[in-house]
Design an enzyme around this catalytic site. Structure first.
Site, PDB file in Angstrom:
ATOM      1  N   LYS A  13       1.582   4.002   7.390  1.00  0.00           N
ATOM      2  CA  LYS A  13       2.506   5.051   6.943  1.00  0.00           C
ATOM      3  C   LYS A  13       2.202   5.445   5.503  1.00  0.00           C
ATOM      4  CE  LYS A  13       6.703   3.422   9.350  1.00  0.00           C
ATOM      5  NZ  LYS A  13       8.091   2.959   9.086  1.00  0.00           N
ATOM      6  N   ASP A  70      11.742   5.532   9.592  1.00  0.00           N
ATOM      7  CA  ASP A  70      11.829   4.613  10.724  1.00  0.00           C
ATOM      8  C   ASP A  70      11.302   5.357  11.939  1.00  0.00           C
ATOM      9  OD1 ASP A  70      12.756   1.773  11.207  1.00  0.00           O
ATOM     10  OD2 ASP A  70      13.558   2.821  12.966  1.00  0.00           O
ATOM     11  N   PHE A 153      -3.064   4.088  13.174  1.00  0.00           N
ATOM     12  CA  PHE A 153      -2.532   2.729  13.185  1.00  0.00           C
ATOM     13  C   PHE A 153      -1.597   2.591  14.385  1.00  0.00           C
ATOM     14  CE2 PHE A 153       1.916   3.305  11.790  1.00  0.00           C
ATOM     15  CZ  PHE A 153       1.864   4.612  11.325  1.00  0.00           C
ATOM     16  N   GLY A 154      -1.042   1.400  14.542  1.00  0.00           N
ATOM     17  CA  GLY A 154      -0.033   1.183  15.588  1.00  0.00           C
ATOM     18  C   GLY A 154      -0.561   1.489  16.980  1.00  0.00           C
ATOM     19  N   HIS A 181       4.661  13.420  14.446  1.00  0.00           N
ATOM     20  CA  HIS A 181       6.108  13.260  14.276  1.00  0.00           C
ATOM     21  C   HIS A 181       6.490  13.131  12.798  1.00  0.00           C
ATOM     22  CE1 HIS A 181       3.802   9.667  14.689  1.00  0.00           C
ATOM     23  NE2 HIS A 181       4.783   8.842  14.408  1.00  0.00           N
TER      24      HIS A 181
HETATM   25  O1  CZF Z   1       0.510   4.625  16.700  1.00  0.00           O
HETATM   26  C1  CZF Z   1       1.392   4.857  15.914  1.00  0.00           C
HETATM   27  N1  CZF Z   1       1.327   5.978  15.162  1.00  0.00           N
HETATM   28  C2  CZF Z   1       2.275   6.372  14.326  1.00  0.00           C
HETATM   29  O2  CZF Z   1       2.173   7.408  13.653  1.00  0.00           O
HETATM   30  C3  CZF Z   1       3.416   5.539  14.268  1.00  0.00           C
HETATM   31  N2  CZF Z   1       4.550   5.611  13.581  1.00  0.00           N
HETATM   32  C4  CZF Z   1       5.240   4.520  13.908  1.00  0.00           C
HETATM   33  N3  CZF Z   1       4.578   3.759  14.797  1.00  0.00           N
HETATM   34  C5  CZF Z   1       4.965   2.475  15.395  1.00  0.00           C
HETATM   35  O3  CZF Z   1       6.300   2.229  15.121  1.00  0.00           O
HETATM   36  C6  CZF Z   1       6.448   1.144  14.193  1.00  0.00           C
HETATM   37  C7  CZF Z   1       7.367   1.573  13.104  1.00  0.00           C
HETATM   38  O4  CZF Z   1       8.382   0.625  12.872  1.00  0.00           O
HETATM   39  P1  CZF Z   1       9.164   0.735  11.503  1.00  0.00           P
HETATM   40  O5  CZF Z   1       9.565   2.171  11.312  1.00  0.00           O
HETATM   41  O6  CZF Z   1      10.202  -0.275  11.409  1.00  0.00           O
HETATM   42  O7  CZF Z   1       8.026   0.465  10.429  1.00  0.00           O
HETATM   43  P2  CZF Z   1       7.389  -0.895   9.930  1.00  0.00           P
HETATM   44  O8  CZF Z   1       8.285  -2.050  10.235  1.00  0.00           O
HETATM   45  O9  CZF Z   1       5.986  -0.968  10.458  1.00  0.00           O
HETATM   46  O10 CZF Z   1       7.329  -0.641   8.352  1.00  0.00           O
HETATM   47  P3  CZF Z   1       8.591  -0.306   7.381  1.00  0.00           P
HETATM   48  O11 CZF Z   1       8.472   1.155   7.050  1.00  0.00           O
HETATM   49  O12 CZF Z   1       9.859  -0.613   8.112  1.00  0.00           O
HETATM   50  O13 CZF Z   1       8.386  -1.162   6.169  1.00  0.00           O
HETATM   51  C8  CZF Z   1       5.058   0.945  13.602  1.00  0.00           C
HETATM   52  O14 CZF Z   1       4.849  -0.372  13.168  1.00  0.00           O
HETATM   53  C9  CZF Z   1       4.192   1.343  14.762  1.00  0.00           C
HETATM   54  O15 CZF Z   1       4.099   0.275  15.652  1.00  0.00           O
HETATM   55  C10 CZF Z   1       3.446   4.377  15.033  1.00  0.00           C
HETATM   56  N4  CZF Z   1       2.441   4.028  15.841  1.00  0.00           N
HETATM   57 MG    MG Z   2      10.258  -1.883   9.894  1.00  0.00          MG
END
Ligand code: CZF
Ligand code: MG
Length: 198
Positions: A13, A70, A153-154, A181
């Protein structure tokens, strides 16, 4: 250069926000730039609630305007899972590869038409002594049966964007930022708060 703090520890992110906000004249700081900032517990029931929790907690700590993200993957055939649990779907360790494996396993035997999904992103901006604002962006796609591509990522390698005929991980960072998104939510934020990001 104006500074903007994003309340995230997710390096994927962080890179996307840097790439989107630097050309708009912002220096992006994330929680990865500071030591010893405790994780904010994501106890909300929606993306918006969790984004607000993160933005407000870090804004209070810094006494500054803070944006939080989020986000996650919503798969129709899995009743919306992994959803708000996307980061930790396969366990507390937040392992992207294990998360992908779990989604693929759960979708074994589900045919292509039924593998529809979307990425969702809620952004919250907390301004000291003001009401927190949220915006929401989505990106539609289909979950493939195997990984494709090296970027992102992810869950990006298994998320096929039909209109681009590529997975999110096959799109360059610039291409992803045109349709993602996260970028859609950021554009809405600029509409709501032109003074902040204008
Ligand atoms: O392929 C992906 N492309 C993207 O563009 C994307 N955006 C979100 N995600 C997934 O959703 C979780 C967010 O969870 P989340 O919002 O709690 O974030 P996080 O815990 O990783 O970090 P933080 O921002 O909370 O510190 C992430 O870890 C990813 O697994 C993505 N996967
Ligand atoms: Mg998180």
């Amino acid at each position: 250069m104006k500074e903007v703090v994003i309340a995230t520890k997710n390096s994927g992110k962080a890179k996307e926000f840097e790439r989107m906000l630097r050309p708009r004249g912002f220096e992006v700081k994330t929680l990865l730039d500071f030591d010893d900032i405790e994780d904010v517990e994501e106890t909300g029931k929606t993306f918006e609630e969790n984004a607000i929790l993160k933005a407000e907690a870090i804004s209070k700590l810094f006494g500054k305007i803070v944006i939080a993200d989020d986000s996650g993957l919503v798969v129709d055939a899995l009743d919306g899972r992994p959803g708000i649990y996307s980061a930790r779907y396969a366990g507390e360790a937040k392992n992207d590869e294990a998360n992908i494996d779990k989604v693929l396993e759960e979708l074994v035997g589900v045919n292509e038409e039924a593998r529809t999904a979307r990425f969702c992103c809620a952004l919250a901006v907390a301004v000291p002594s003001h009401e927190t604002k949220t915006v929401f962006g989505t990106c539609e796609g289909v979950i493939l049966q195997e990984r494709r591509g090296q970027y992102g990522f992810g869950y990006d390698p298994i998320f096929y964007v039909t209109e681009k005929r590529k997975t999110m991980a096959e799109l360059t960072p610039e291409e992803k930022n045109q349709i993602s998104h996260r970028s859609l939510a950021l554009r809405k934020l600029e509409e709501v708060l032109p003074d902040l990001l204008g």
